[in-house]
Design a protein around this motif. Structure first.
Motif, PDB file in Angstrom:
ATOM      1  N   ARG A 353      45.580  38.700  41.823  1.00 51.09           N
ATOM      2  CA  ARG A 353      46.335  39.042  40.620  1.00 51.09           C
ATOM      3  C   ARG A 353      45.651  40.194  39.880  1.00 51.09           C
ATOM      4  N   THR A 354      44.333  40.208  39.905  1.00 50.47           N
ATOM      5  CA  THR A 354      43.591  41.326  39.319  1.00 50.47           C
ATOM      6  C   THR A 354      43.936  42.632  40.011  1.00 50.47           C
ATOM      7  N   TYR A 398      47.802  32.173  33.339  1.00 53.44           N
ATOM      8  CA  TYR A 398      47.241  30.826  33.345  1.00 53.44           C
ATOM      9  C   TYR A 398      48.119  29.969  34.244  1.00 53.44           C
ATOM     10  N   THR A 399      47.515  29.289  35.187  1.00 49.45           N
ATOM     11  CA  THR A 399      48.287  28.467  36.108  1.00 49.45           C
ATOM     12  C   THR A 399      48.403  27.046  35.563  1.00 49.45           C
ATOM     13  N   VAL A 400      49.550  26.418  35.831  1.00 45.91           N
ATOM     14  CA  VAL A 400      49.846  25.065  35.351  1.00 45.91           C
ATOM     15  C   VAL A 400      50.491  24.292  36.494  1.00 45.91           C
ATOM     16  N   ASP A 401      49.937  23.133  36.818  1.00 46.55           N
ATOM     17  CA  ASP A 401      50.508  22.298  37.875  1.00 46.55           C
ATOM     18  C   ASP A 401      51.567  21.394  37.253  1.00 46.55           C
ATOM     19  N   ALA A 402      52.768  21.958  37.072  1.00 50.24           N
ATOM     20  CA  ALA A 402      53.805  21.275  36.307  1.00 50.24           C
ATOM     21  C   ALA A 402      54.264  19.979  36.947  1.00 50.24           C
ATOM     22  N   VAL A 416      43.036  36.919  33.844  1.00 49.24           N
ATOM     23  CA  VAL A 416      42.881  36.762  32.396  1.00 49.24           C
ATOM     24  C   VAL A 416      41.805  37.714  31.882  1.00 49.24           C
ATOM     25  N   ALA A 417      40.633  37.637  32.465  1.00 47.57           N
ATOM     26  CA  ALA A 417      39.546  38.531  32.042  1.00 47.57           C
ATOM     27  C   ALA A 417      39.900  39.987  32.319  1.00 47.57           C
ATOM     28  N   THR A 418      40.608  40.225  33.420  1.00 48.58           N
ATOM     29  CA  THR A 418      40.990  41.590  33.778  1.00 48.58           C
ATOM     30  C   THR A 418      41.932  42.182  32.747  1.00 48.58           C
ATOM     31  N   TYR A 419      42.960  41.426  32.376  1.00 49.53           N
ATOM     32  CA  TYR A 419      43.925  41.946  31.403  1.00 49.53           C
ATOM     33  C   TYR A 419      43.251  42.165  30.050  1.00 49.53           C
ATOM     34  N   ARG A 420      42.390  41.236  29.658  1.00 46.19           N
ATOM     35  CA  ARG A 420      41.665  41.397  28.393  1.00 46.19           C
ATOM     36  C   ARG A 420      40.853  42.694  28.402  1.00 46.19           C
ATOM     37  N   SER A 421      40.188  42.969  29.530  1.00 47.39           N
ATOM     38  CA  SER A 421      39.377  44.178  29.639  1.00 47.39           C
ATOM     39  C   SER A 421      40.245  45.435  29.626  1.00 47.39           C
ATOM     40  N   ILE A 422      41.364  45.397  30.321  1.00 48.51           N
ATOM     41  CA  ILE A 422      42.266  46.555  30.353  1.00 48.51           C
ATOM     42  C   ILE A 422      42.772  46.871  28.954  1.00 48.51           C
ATOM     43  N   ILE A 423      43.168  45.838  28.219  1.00 47.98           N
ATOM     44  CA  ILE A 423      43.667  46.052  26.856  1.00 47.98           C
ATOM     45  C   ILE A 423      42.562  46.632  25.969  1.00 47.98           C
ATOM     46  N   ALA A 424      41.368  46.052  26.067  1.00 44.63           N
ATOM     47  CA  ALA A 424      40.261  46.506  25.222  1.00 44.63           C
ATOM     48  C   ALA A 424      39.852  47.937  25.539  1.00 44.63           C
ATOM     49  N   ASN A 425      39.962  48.325  26.821  1.00 47.65           N
ATOM     50  CA  ASN A 425      39.503  49.647  27.247  1.00 47.65           C
ATOM     51  C   ASN A 425      40.635  50.646  27.428  1.00 47.65           C
ATOM     52  N   ARG A 426      41.851  50.240  27.043  1.00 43.07           N
ATOM     53  CA  ARG A 426      43.022  51.118  27.081  1.00 43.07           C
ATOM     54  C   ARG A 426      43.304  51.658  28.483  1.00 43.07           C
TER      55      ARG A 426
END
Length: 465
Positions: A353-354, A398-402, A416-426
């Motif tokens: 996903r990253t 976020y995965t959920v076993d519905a 999750v960490a990847t998207y956070r980093s992309i947003i923070a670093n534009r």
């Protein structure tokens, strides 16, 4: 009469006006001054590699979901009925989905922690008006609090008025076959727009009209005459809704997001988009899959096996450029983009996903460096949810076993960490080398790519696996 460029001065003036109009619309979306919103760049990559624009400070990073797919405890509607009778494509019970209806404060906190500035969801007509003329006070209190909490978390609501779901009583009167449905829909929409006006909402009328039509065709089902009637009704209703929203909530951006459809894109656009381009404030694009002469795996979308599709990240570059070329006066917004995995399992080819997120945003940055005006990007979706009959395709950050986890725990994926980093670093890291190399002869722009003029990627593409 002509300047040094050889273009008539009038044409250059018209081009300047077009750019200025698009800049103003982008500013309305982002809330940034025109100088910030209009300029796609910022820092650019240096050296011999291709330029990639950093996302501007006011760029609208978001996450997306929909009411029916995530809320749970859903009232009578066309889709609860489809699920109950196991209509075509329905394999799993709905149960309570991921129970967003009762867990939304925590889910909004997850979105805020990413750095998201937009939260997209739908306000469900079936929940608000479960019986004709009767509005549910509890449902309205829930949506009031949802919108309030979105804004309190520093995010902007993107509200979809119709994400393929309508009340059971509308189904009983014939759904979109009956002309009364257009008036009923507009009455409900006006009520909601009036209720949430002046709160910075970005309004979406119909989600993916082409997919809406297709889902009703095979799931309801409909005959060709009913399909044509529904298409006409959606076009008329969107046009009326656009005017109504601008009257009730002046300045609020309005659109209907289009689903990009590879070889069928002309048909997809004919569903609604082609008839409403004068009633859009931005081009909302949902891009999941492309195709080229080395990759026709997008055909698996027809069977619902989304996890078997090999992504084509560079296709988003061409799609953005093509829609910008068609409607240069409008900014673009990527309303949905994401990747499914098979019940949460890693892909056999090792593509993560990253990888998917970074690769696609790399190509968005390439398009922006070449002047394409992109106002925002939403990842689909914040959590796994009910994918119209099945929990097997997992799109969530976020995965959920519905079906198997009574606690419905939200477990972070690598992105999750990847998207956070992309947003923070534009944007993606400087010098990023995409994982997925471009395929030959892309359906998204065959003239350019089949003749060998594909944009040159940086050297050193690595293949997954």
């Amino acid at each position: 009469m002509f300047g040094r460029s050889g273009r008539p001065r009038a044409a250059r003036a018209l081009s300047a006006l077009t750019v200025a109009a698009a800049a103003a619309l982008t500013a309305a979306l982002t809330g940034q001054p025109l100088a910030t919103a209009a300029v796609p760049g910022g820092a650019h990559a240096t050296g011999s590699g291709p330029a990639t624009a950093k996302f501007p400070p006011g760029f609208l990073w978001g996450v997306a979901t929909s009411g029916f797919q995530g809320e749970g405890s859903f009232p009578d509607s066309n889709w609860t009925r489809y699920v109950e009778r196991r209509a075509t494509g329905v394999t799993d019970p709905y149960n309570d989905s991921v129970d967003f209806r009762h867990r939304y404060p925590a889910d909004l906190a997850l979105a805020r922690e990413l750095g998201a500035k937009v939260f997209r969801t739908s306000i469900e007509w079936a929940r608000v008006e479960p019986r004709r003329g009767v509005r549910d006070a509890g449902a309205l209190a829930y949506y009031d609090d949802l919108v309030r909490r979105i804004r309190a978390a520093g995010m902007r609501p993107m509200i979809t008025l119709d994400h393929w779901v309508y009340p059971g009583w509308v189904a009983d009167q014939g759904a979109w076959d009956d002309p009364r449905t257009q008036d009923d829909w507009l009455r409900n929409a006006r009520f909601l727009v009036d209720r949430y006006k002046r709160q910075g909402v970005i309004w979406i009328t119909f989600n993916e009209a082409s997919a809406y039509l297709y889902k009703e065709l095979v799931t309801r089902p409909m005959n060709p005459a009913q399909l044509a009637t529904m298409r006409t009704a959606l076009v008329r209703t969107h046009r009326a809704a656009y005017d109504m929203i601008h009257k009730v909530d002046p300045g609020a951006p309005v659109s209907s997001n289009v689903a990009y459809g590879t070889v069928f894109n002309g048909i997809f656009d004919a569903a609604l988009f082609n008839d409403v381009t004068d009633k859009l404030d931005f081009v909302g694009i949902d891009y999941y899959y492309g195709a080229n002469l080395e990759n026709f795996s997008a055909a698996y979308a027809l069977t619902g096996e989304f996890w078997r599709i090999d992504p084509e990240p560079e296709g988003l570059y061409y799609v953005l450029k093509n829609y910008q070329r068609r409607l240069p006066r409008l900014p673009l917004y990527i309303v949905e983009n994401g990747m499914a995995t098979d019940d949460g399992k890693p892909r056999p080819d090792g593509y993560t996903r990253t990888d998917h997120l970074r690769d696609h945003l790399y190509w968005v940055q390439r398009a922006m460096a070449e002047g394409v005006k992109v106002a925002g990007y939403n990842y689909w979706s914040l959590t796994d949810n009910y994918e119209w009959g099945s929990y097997r395709p997992r799109f969530g950050l976020y995965t959920v076993d519905a079906l198997t986890d009574p606690a419905l725990a939200r477990r972070p994926t690598d992105a999750v960490a990847t998207y956070r980093s992309i947003i923070a670093n534009r944007g993606v890291p400087s010098g990023y080398v995409p994982v997925r190399r471009p395929g030959w002869c892309s359906i998204e722009d065959p003239i350019a790519t089949c003749l060998g003029t594909t944009p040159t990627p940086p050297a050193g593409y690595r293949l997954p696996g």
